[in-house]
Design an enzyme around this catalytic site. Structure first.
Site, short mmCIF file in Angstrom:
data_model
loop_
_atom_site.label_atom_id
_atom_site.label_comp_id
_atom_site.label_asym_id
_atom_site.label_seq_id
_atom_site.Cartn_x
_atom_site.Cartn_y
_atom_site.Cartn_z
N ASP A 142 -4.34 6.30 35.66
CA ASP A 142 -3.00 7.61 36.68
C ASP A 142 -3.79 8.93 36.60
O ASP A 142 -4.02 9.92 37.46
CB ASP A 142 -1.91 7.14 36.17
CG ASP A 142 -1.46 5.98 37.01
OD1 ASP A 142 -2.44 5.54 38.15
OD2 ASP A 142 -0.55 5.88 35.69
N ASP A 160 -1.56 6.82 31.54
CA ASP A 160 -1.04 5.53 32.38
C ASP A 160 0.35 5.47 32.36
O ASP A 160 0.98 5.55 31.65
CB ASP A 160 -1.29 4.36 31.71
CG ASP A 160 -1.29 3.44 33.57
OD1 ASP A 160 -1.76 3.73 34.69
OD2 ASP A 160 -0.21 2.42 32.71
#
Length: 327
Positions: A222, A235
């Site tokens: 991410d 994340d």
């Protein structure tokens, strides 16, 4: 092959007393009667053991799904009961009552990857995003306030406070895709032995099972960002753990990590970023340049509190052992 060539070959077989040829004048076709079993190539030898191709492109999600499938097929129970209160969802509009499920996760991840952390988005922007993903506009104010808290919450790590809104655009990468080669076939038995010996979270988790695998391990991270010369992985988790912030403390988060096997995920991510940094940083050192992994359980984020945040820096011995397994 024409008819004449075929007839020549058949006559040769006839002379060797392998077949008998009769002339069928009615249908004007050759009728071949087999006299004995005939192998024109050596008789095949059959192996008792099935050979499976282990080379493929896999991911954390796929390995985890294989684990669930194999456990289900073997009728084994791998997850303990962690005696966490199952709270009912709050009917009032809040981050805890925001819809759950895959669709909501996709929405939140889209918002986070679309952000420039230093620029605040308008209410109209959130309304448009909700419309795009077919969510009610009634969530626009809640969502706007929620995202504001996420990017402004101080993340306390080793006596320093990291804030996403203070990151410069050039200091982070969103949605980074990686491909990690698995040259040696990876077996779950050996993998379990390493992670349960060198990871404090994996130590309390049940063994994970997956089919032998080699090839490529891929994934998406991410967020990768630099803070004070260290690289961090972040994340986002949209998991619903309970009706209020009390369900997003360290105890509940660690139980969720064990339940969903997110320990396997951060181990894979750590190997990937470690291998990447070795190639781009001169005199790279794991402890000097890698800051660790952050999981933000977004429904538990509250401004000015470290609630909903999990941090770990995997032991370097773990990373070394895992790299040996796949190299």
């Amino acid at each position: 092959m024409n008819y004449e060539h075929l007839l020549i070959k058949l006559n040769k077989l006839k002379k060797r007393n392998i077949i008998e040829i009769k002339n069928n004048t009615i249908n004007n076709k050759l009728v071949i009667e087999k006299k004995i079993d005939c192998y024109l190539i050596p008789k095949p030898k059959f192996l008792n053991k099935k050979i499976e191709n282990t080379e493929k492109i896999t991911s954390f999600t796929q390995l985890n799904q294989e684990n669930k499938s194999l456990i289900h097929n073997n009728n084994e129970i791998i997850l303990e009961s962690f005696s966490i209160e199952q709270a009912s969802k709050n009917k009032n509009l809040s981050i805890h009552s925001f819809p759950t499920g895959k669709k909501s996760g996709i929405l939140i991840h889209y918002i986070m990857k679309s952000l420039n952390f230093s620029n605040k988005k308008t209410l109209n922007w959130f309304i448009e995003i909700l419309d795009k993903y077919s969510f009610s506009q009634k969530w626009s104010s809640i969502l706007m306030s929620w995202i504001y808290d996420i990017i402004n919450v101080p993340i306390n790590i080793n006596n320093q406070k990291i804030t996403l809104s203070k990151l410069k655009k050039e200091s982070y990468i969103q949605e980074l895709e990686f491909f990690l080669p698995i040259k040696n076939t990876l077996y779950s038995e050996k993998f379990n032995k390493v992670i349960q010996n060198f990871d404090s979270i994996s130590l309390f988790a049940p063994k994970i099972f997956f089919n032998p695998v080699s090839g490529v391990l891929k994934g998406f991270i991410d967020l990768i960002f630099i803070w004070k010369n260290k690289y961090y992985i972040l994340d986002y988790k949209t998991n619903w753990l309970g009706k209020n912030n009390n369900f997003y403390t360290d105890e509940y988060i660690k139980n969720e990590i064990i339940k969903k096997r997110y320990d396997l995920q951060y181990q894979i991510y750590s190997i990937a970023i470690h291998q990447y940094l070795k190639n781009i940083i001169k005199n790279y050192n794991y402890k000097t340049h890698f800051g660790g992994i952050l999981y933000m359980f977004l429904r538990g984020i509250k401004n000015k509190k470290n609630n909903g945040i999990f941090y770990i820096l995997p032991d370097y011995s773990l990373i070394e052992k895992l790299i040996i397994l796949i190299s």
